[in-house]
Write a protein that holds these residues in place. Structure first.
Motif, short mmCIF file in Angstrom:
data_model
loop_
_atom_site.label_atom_id
_atom_site.label_comp_id
_atom_site.label_asym_id
_atom_site.label_seq_id
_atom_site.Cartn_x
_atom_site.Cartn_y
_atom_site.Cartn_z
N UNK A 34 17.59 93.19 81.72
CA UNK A 34 16.68 94.32 81.55
C UNK A 34 17.33 95.57 82.15
N UNK A 35 17.29 96.66 81.39
CA UNK A 35 17.95 97.89 81.82
C UNK A 35 17.01 99.08 81.63
N UNK A 36 17.35 100.16 82.33
CA UNK A 36 16.69 101.45 82.11
C UNK A 36 17.48 102.12 80.98
N UNK A 37 17.05 101.89 79.77
CA UNK A 37 17.82 102.32 78.61
C UNK A 37 17.87 103.84 78.49
N UNK A 38 16.86 104.53 78.96
CA UNK A 38 16.87 106.00 78.92
C UNK A 38 18.04 106.51 79.76
N UNK A 39 18.23 105.95 80.95
CA UNK A 39 19.35 106.36 81.81
C UNK A 39 20.70 106.02 81.18
N UNK A 40 20.79 104.86 80.58
CA UNK A 40 22.05 104.47 79.93
C UNK A 40 22.39 105.44 78.80
N UNK A 41 21.41 105.78 77.99
CA UNK A 41 21.66 106.70 76.88
C UNK A 41 22.05 108.09 77.38
N UNK A 42 21.45 108.54 78.47
CA UNK A 42 21.84 109.83 79.06
C UNK A 42 23.29 109.79 79.53
N UNK A 65 27.36 95.35 74.17
CA UNK A 65 26.65 94.75 75.29
C UNK A 65 25.29 94.23 74.85
N UNK A 66 24.69 93.37 75.66
CA UNK A 66 23.35 92.85 75.43
C UNK A 66 22.38 93.51 76.39
N UNK A 67 21.24 93.97 75.88
CA UNK A 67 20.23 94.58 76.73
C UNK A 67 18.84 94.13 76.29
N UNK A 68 17.92 94.25 77.24
CA UNK A 68 16.50 94.18 76.90
C UNK A 68 15.81 95.34 77.58
N UNK A 138 2.21 101.37 67.63
CA UNK A 138 1.81 101.81 68.96
C UNK A 138 1.93 100.75 70.03
N UNK A 139 2.20 99.48 69.64
CA UNK A 139 2.37 98.42 70.63
C UNK A 139 3.67 98.60 71.41
N UNK A 140 3.59 98.36 72.72
CA UNK A 140 4.77 98.35 73.58
C UNK A 140 5.37 96.94 73.51
N UNK A 141 6.65 96.87 73.26
CA UNK A 141 7.36 95.60 73.16
C UNK A 141 8.53 95.57 74.13
N UNK A 142 8.95 94.37 74.46
CA UNK A 142 10.26 94.18 75.06
C UNK A 142 11.16 93.77 73.91
N UNK A 143 12.23 94.53 73.69
CA UNK A 143 13.17 94.21 72.62
C UNK A 143 14.48 93.71 73.23
N UNK A 144 15.04 92.72 72.60
CA UNK A 144 16.31 92.12 73.00
C UNK A 144 17.32 92.56 71.96
N UNK A 145 18.32 93.33 72.41
CA UNK A 145 19.23 93.99 71.46
C UNK A 145 20.69 93.80 71.82
N UNK A 146 21.49 93.79 70.78
CA UNK A 146 22.93 93.91 70.92
C UNK A 146 23.22 95.40 70.77
N UNK A 147 23.83 95.99 71.80
CA UNK A 147 24.10 97.43 71.82
C UNK A 147 25.53 97.69 71.33
N UNK A 148 25.64 98.48 70.29
CA UNK A 148 26.92 98.90 69.73
C UNK A 148 27.10 100.37 70.11
N UNK A 149 28.11 100.66 70.89
CA UNK A 149 28.37 102.03 71.31
C UNK A 149 29.73 102.44 70.75
N UNK A 150 29.74 103.51 69.98
CA UNK A 150 31.00 104.00 69.43
C UNK A 150 31.00 105.53 69.48
#
Length: 168
Positions: A34-42, A65-68, A138-150
């Motif tokens: 589990x990550x703070x995805x907003x901070x990672x994207x910044x 990378x893998x994130x949730x 409008x539902x809040x979910x936990x998503x499990x994702x493979x992150x592709x950064x290029x």
């Protein structure tokens, strides 16, 4: 006799291979921190900006990378653009050597809200079906994702999240 053997076989295989819901999610949680995805994207944006301002640093970089993380489902779906598919395949090929594994997995993407930003996220077809059946706009979910950064040589930054699973 055959019917009794079949029932016993099913019982044994279910008890050996079956797992509780908790164990299922424990496995996902272990593999997708589990990550703070907003901070990672910044941070990704700041890094891309710094590279673009310094011509001595090579322009191209990528990461897989893998994130949730938590995201709000906005209920919209569209076809994934060819540019995003190409970026994902570039990254996947660099890290695994076989981009064809993504064929058929990234046809559609779904709109989510992460922090204050709306983000389109590719989704595996079977997960898209489940989203449409189980989740309301409008539902809040936990998503499990493979992150592709290029960050490519044209100074385009892709932060793409392929949804592999979700939890309401």
């Amino acid at each position: 006799m055959n019917k009794s053997f079949y029932i016993l076989f099913l019982f044994i295989t279910n008890s050996v291979y079956g797992q509780s819901d908790q164990k299922y999610w424990d496995n996902w949680n272990k593999n997708y921190p589990e990550v703070d995805i907003v901070s990672i994207l910044k941070q990704e944006k700041l890094y891309a900006d710094s590279i673009e301002k310094n011509p001595a640093i090579p322009r191209y970089y990528s990461r897989l990378d893998n994130y949730r993380f938590k995201a709000v489902y906005l209920g919209k779906t569209r076809a994934t653009s060819q540019e995003v598919i190409t970026s994902m395949k570039n990254v996947y090929k660099l890290f695994t050597g076989n981009a064809s594994r993504l064929d058929g997995m990234i046809e559609s993407e779904v709109l989510f809200k992460i922090g204050q930003e709306e983000t389109w996220m590719p989704v595996q077809p079977q997960i898209l079906e489940a989203l449409k059946k189980e989740v309301k706009k409008g539902n809040m979910l936990t998503v499990y994702c493979l992150h592709f950064n290029e960050h490519n040589s044209k100074n385009i930054l892709y932060n793409t999240f392929l949804i592999s699973e979700f939890y309401k």
